[in-house]
Structures are given as structure tokens and as C-alpha cells.
Design a protein around this motif. Sequence first.
Motif, mmCIF file in Angstrom:
data_model
loop_
_atom_site.group_PDB
_atom_site.id
_atom_site.type_symbol
_atom_site.label_atom_id
_atom_site.label_comp_id
_atom_site.label_asym_id
_atom_site.label_seq_id
_atom_site.Cartn_x
_atom_site.Cartn_y
_atom_site.Cartn_z
ATOM 1 N N THR A 1 -8.451 -11.056 -12.316
ATOM 2 C CA THR A 1 -8.504 -9.855 -13.155
ATOM 3 C C THR A 1 -7.403 -8.880 -12.786
ATOM 4 O O THR A 1 -7.173 -8.587 -11.609
ATOM 5 C CB THR A 1 -9.869 -9.160 -13.006
ATOM 6 N N THR A 2 -6.709 -8.380 -13.818
ATOM 7 C CA THR A 2 -5.716 -7.338 -13.608
ATOM 8 C C THR A 2 -6.432 -6.002 -13.417
ATOM 9 O O THR A 2 -7.657 -5.912 -13.502
ATOM 10 C CB THR A 2 -4.749 -7.250 -14.800
ATOM 11 N N VAL A 3 -5.660 -4.947 -13.177
ATOM 12 C CA VAL A 3 -6.246 -3.637 -12.858
ATOM 13 C C VAL A 3 -7.257 -3.199 -13.907
ATOM 14 O O VAL A 3 -8.384 -2.803 -13.588
ATOM 15 C CB VAL A 3 -5.133 -2.581 -12.709
ATOM 16 N N PRO B 1 -10.468 -10.670 -7.624
ATOM 17 C CA PRO B 1 -10.063 -9.313 -8.009
ATOM 18 C C PRO B 1 -8.803 -8.878 -7.280
ATOM 19 O O PRO B 1 -8.810 -7.957 -6.459
ATOM 20 C CB PRO B 1 -11.277 -8.483 -7.582
ATOM 21 N N ALA B 2 -7.709 -9.547 -7.570
ATOM 22 C CA ALA B 2 -6.466 -9.336 -6.823
ATOM 23 C C ALA B 2 -5.267 -9.378 -7.762
ATOM 24 O O ALA B 2 -5.292 -10.023 -8.811
ATOM 25 C CB ALA B 2 -6.324 -10.398 -5.738
ATOM 26 N N SER B 3 -4.221 -8.694 -7.357
ATOM 27 C CA SER B 3 -3.039 -8.562 -8.199
ATOM 28 C C SER B 3 -2.220 -9.850 -8.266
ATOM 29 O O SER B 3 -1.948 -10.479 -7.238
ATOM 30 C CB SER B 3 -2.138 -7.443 -7.654
ATOM 31 N N ILE C 1 -5.441 4.146 -4.107
ATOM 32 C CA ILE C 1 -5.549 3.479 -5.401
ATOM 33 C C ILE C 1 -4.586 2.297 -5.469
ATOM 34 O O ILE C 1 -4.936 1.225 -6.001
ATOM 35 C CB ILE C 1 -5.281 4.466 -6.544
ATOM 36 N N TYR C 2 -3.386 2.454 -4.933
ATOM 37 C CA TYR C 2 -2.457 1.322 -4.895
ATOM 38 C C TYR C 2 -3.066 0.162 -4.108
ATOM 39 O O TYR C 2 -2.946 -1.006 -4.494
ATOM 40 C CB TYR C 2 -1.125 1.734 -4.259
ATOM 41 N N SER C 3 -3.735 0.484 -3.009
ATOM 42 C CA SER C 3 -4.371 -0.576 -2.215
ATOM 43 C C SER C 3 -5.452 -1.271 -3.024
ATOM 44 O O SER C 3 -5.561 -2.503 -3.026
ATOM 45 C CB SER C 3 -4.965 0.021 -0.931
ATOM 46 N N GLY C 4 -6.274 -0.478 -3.728
ATOM 47 C CA GLY C 4 -7.327 -1.060 -4.547
ATOM 48 C C GLY C 4 -6.797 -1.903 -5.683
ATOM 49 O O GLY C 4 -7.395 -2.920 -6.059
ATOM 50 N N ASN C 5 -5.674 -1.492 -6.249
ATOM 51 C CA ASN C 5 -5.071 -2.294 -7.319
ATOM 52 C C ASN C 5 -4.606 -3.650 -6.805
ATOM 53 O O ASN C 5 -4.592 -4.635 -7.550
ATOM 54 C CB ASN C 5 -3.898 -1.546 -7.950
ATOM 55 N N LEU C 6 -4.237 -3.706 -5.536
ATOM 56 C CA LEU C 6 -3.843 -4.986 -4.955
ATOM 57 C C LEU C 6 -5.067 -5.881 -4.729
ATOM 58 O O LEU C 6 -5.043 -7.065 -5.046
ATOM 59 C CB LEU C 6 -3.111 -4.761 -3.632
ATOM 60 N N TYR C 7 -6.143 -5.281 -4.186
ATOM 61 C CA TYR C 7 -7.333 -6.100 -3.920
ATOM 62 C C TYR C 7 -8.556 -5.210 -3.820
ATOM 63 O O TYR C 7 -8.703 -4.435 -2.874
ATOM 64 C CB TYR C 7 -7.178 -6.891 -2.621
ATOM 65 N N ASN D 1 -6.986 3.564 -13.574
ATOM 66 C CA ASN D 1 -6.167 4.585 -12.921
ATOM 67 C C ASN D 1 -4.782 4.649 -13.538
ATOM 68 O O ASN D 1 -4.430 3.833 -14.401
ATOM 69 C CB ASN D 1 -6.081 4.303 -11.419
ATOM 70 N N ALA D 2 -4.007 5.624 -13.074
ATOM 71 C CA ALA D 2 -2.654 5.828 -13.590
ATOM 72 C C ALA D 2 -1.591 5.228 -12.685
ATOM 73 O O ALA D 2 -0.404 5.502 -12.873
ATOM 74 C CB ALA D 2 -2.380 7.324 -13.786
ATOM 75 N N ALA D 3 -1.996 4.433 -11.703
ATOM 76 C CA ALA D 3 -1.018 3.779 -10.838
ATOM 77 C C ALA D 3 -0.560 2.469 -11.451
ATOM 78 O O ALA D 3 -0.171 1.536 -10.760
ATOM 79 C CB ALA D 3 -1.624 3.544 -9.456
#
Length: 541
Positions: A239-241, A255-257, A389-395, A406-408
Motif C-alpha cells: 500500500t502506498t501512503v 505497509p511500506a514504501s 511523518i516521513y518515517s511513517g510513510n516509509l513503514y 498527510n502532505a509529505a
Amino acid sequence: MGIMTTDKTKTVGEALIDILEANGVDVVFGIPGVHTVELYRGLAGSKIRHITPRHEQGAGFMADGYARVTGKPGVALVITGPGLTNTITAMAQAYQDSVPMLVISGVNARSSLGHGKGRLHELPDQRAMMATLALMSHTLLDPNDLPSVLARTFAILQSSRPGPVHIEIPTDVMAEKISIGAITATAVKGPRAARSGVEKLADKCRQATRPAILCGGGAIGAADQIRQLAEQIDAPLITTVNARGMFAGHPLSVPASPSLAPVRDLLADSDLVIALGTQMGQTDYDMYADGGFPELDNLVRVDIDADQLARGPSASLPVLSTVDQLLGDLLPMLEGLTGHADGAGRAAACRDAVFAGLGPKMKAEVRVLETIVETLPGCIIVGDSTQVIYSGNLYFEPGRPKGWFNAATGFGALGYGPPAAIGASVGEPEAPVVCIVGDGGFQFSLAEIGSARDCGARVIFLVWNNDGYGEIRNYMLDCGIEPEGVTPSAPDFSKIAEAYGLPAVLLGDVSELAGALTELAGVSGPSLIEIHETNTHGATA
């Protein structure tokens, strides 16, 4: 939604509210002004709720957050000129992230348009400016065109790649009287794949021995069908962000980029990759701009937008369709199919490799996110562009669909988080909403906590304070550049919260987070928690 019967002559402003209400609009976000007051004439007597932000950019971001959790278009009502230009950033974010948004603005009287005589709030050509970033921008020159223009608007928002639509109404048109009969809600479906394309995809599914599925924001509405497909063909679900949380806790979930090496390796090793409702853009698939996303020989792309199918990675089978209609046709063709591709094992190995590859700081930040989800089941986490948030977007795996955005990503606008979180809370008032925002980004939209107080939004503003623009400071250092301009001073956020009447907690240790969340979740309106990256023990390691 349904049919609203009216045989009265009404002003354009009054008729506008009737048509919006008939099409399921129950909230509008806006700041009234001289150039829009006639559009408010019918609002007080309607069932539509009005939310007043502190800035028109906030109106747009609130409409964005509302749209993401409800699936309905978010509506912003703004004045001509500066009101509309203030909303442009939010519209651009919505365009990049495919979020349905309707922006209705005023514009000066018809007789003044194009003459450049210095009217208040005048722009040289407002509609042309908006046409560069809206799916449609229309000037209502004939008041009798209002029903057809709005029918076209809702058709576009429902049947094509979502994004912002703009309608401007001249001030002299707003008060004109028109007669309209029964108002019928616009109901249009998006494209549906030809049977031949569905049959080709069914054949690929039967033949695959190592399939994988990619899901973007355009797939959220078909989560149950996608889960059924994944279980039938035994495919990991990446899944993407904007799709995170669709398969929370499922053994096939990854759930990873796709920007990370273990995810790319999983895709490269797959003999079939089905990409559903995903733009496959850089901020999801090549975050570090290293050009390392693999070429996929057997990529199937399913998208609602024909132009998008022609961009990005080329597919062996492009399918123009909404995801739900495609799967509605595909799944009966696969009845009885049972895949044995060690999907759960492949997914688990990928998850483990991704987490192992994160640095200590990122792992600590992901644990903070996990604490939020564990403490507040069913919560919605809305983020600004900030390090956690950047960390969460990665995993990171949120606990529910539509529980992480989010807006990241996409347009990447700072200040997005606080107003978008308010919109999310208005759209789903029973869900706890946590807004994660940095001390720098929060100052872009700090006053919107007053808007949250006014409308009783249950938002916990979680301020991640790293004394400036920490992400940019680190990037400068990595590039061998002496950091400059990255340490803007921040206010005492607890005192700001107190000034607006919000309860606030400054954490001394990250271990206190669960208790603070539990306490503030019981507050009937907004509240604030601050984590200081260096002063709060455990924030970074």
C-alpha cells in the motif's frame, strides 16, 4: 442525496445551496465577504453546516481532509481575488493527491471583467488562472446555467480522476432570480473495462506463481474486493501512503514504501504485479530520486484516468476502469482459484527487511505512531511535512482505512496538517483524530486551532518540535551545505493552546504519550501534546 422539489423563484445564491444539498453536501468551509454574501443567503435555512477557518488556505485544506474521510467532495466558499489565490495551494495539493474538491468563488461583475479598471479584488483573468490547476474552471455568466454547470461539476468529480473543480459567480449574477424545478442529484459512474481486458487479466492471475498487488488511494473504496483477490491468488498487498490501513493486520499486508529496496526486490521477483488506482508517482515510488524502481515485465495497471495510464511505468496490460467495477467483473472469473505462492511468507520477509533497514531514529518515530494506534483504536492520523511523518510513510500500518494521510507526499504543502485534521474530524466526528505537525509547519496554520475550538473538532494536535526545519537542516548537512534559514523560533505551544482555551501537555518522556492520549481523547474539543525531539526522553532513540 435524492430529488429536491421546488417551484419557487430563487436567487442564484439560494438555488446554489439547494443544488449542493441535493447532491449530498452537508458542510462548506469558507470565510464570507462582500463578494460572496449573496451566496450565503440560503445557507442559514439549509441543512448545510458552515465552518469558518482563519484563512482561505485553511478552508481548502479542511475541504481536503473532509473529502478523504467521507469520500464526498469537500466544498470551499471563498471571495474573489485574495480569497481564491489563498486557496490555490490547497487546490494544488488536492490535484496531486486526487482528492475531490469543489471551490466556489466570487468574481467581479460581468461588465467589469477584462477591463482592468482597478476593482476591489480584481485579477486580470481569474478563471484562466484557475484553469491551470483545476479539472474544470467555469464562469457563470448566465444565471440559468447554474443547474447544468453543477450537474457537470458533480459528474466530473464522480466519474474521472478526482481533483479540484472551480466555479466562479460574478457578484451581479449571484442576486439574479431564476426558476428551477425538481433538483435531481447527479449520479455518474466512471469507466468500466472491456470484457476482453478483464479476461486477459484473469488469465494472468491463473498463470502467476509469484503475484503481488500495489494499491494506491484510488483503490480505497474496493478494499474488500481487493482482499478477496489477494487471498485467491496469494499475493502480498503493498500500500502506498494514501492507501495505508486498507489491510491492517492482514498477513498479506506490506505497509511500506515502494521507494525502499526490500519492497522493490519483492516486486522485481514477482511474475505478476497488479497496480490498482495508483499514480505510481515519484513521492511514493522514487522518494529518494535514485531511479532504482525496477522495470516490471508483467505489470498490469488499472486506473480511472487514460492519461495516467500513458504516463509513468509502461504496463503489459493497461486497463481503463474504476477499481471496484474491474474487480466486480474479474472475481467471478476466478471463482474456485486458490493460489499457493507463499504470499504471507513473502510479505512477512519484506516487512521484516524494511523495518530492519530503518535507522534507530526512524524506528523510534514508528514506535510513537504505533503507540497512537494502540491507544486510540479507530483513530485517524493526519500529518504535515515533518520527520515522524516521513518515517511513517516509509513503514507504518494504521489501524483502519482512511486512517493515514498527510502532505509529505504529492504537492508537499507545509501547514496542511492542522486544517486537514479539522476537516477530517468534521467528516467523521466520532473518530479520534491526531494531527502530527512540526513546530515549523504548525506556524503556517497555527491560528486554525481557533477554528477547531469553534467547531468542536476532536483533534489532538501532536507537535513534533525539533527547533526549526529539521528535515531541511539535515539535508543541507548531508549535501555539505552550511545550514541557513532553518531555525525559525517557535512560540510556547502550551501557552498558545491555553490562549485558545485548549488543554495542553508537554511530555518529559515518550512513555507518557499513551496516558496523555487517553486523557485528551476524553476532551469534547481540541487539545495539544508537545514532544520535543531533544528534551522529551525517548523521542529519537
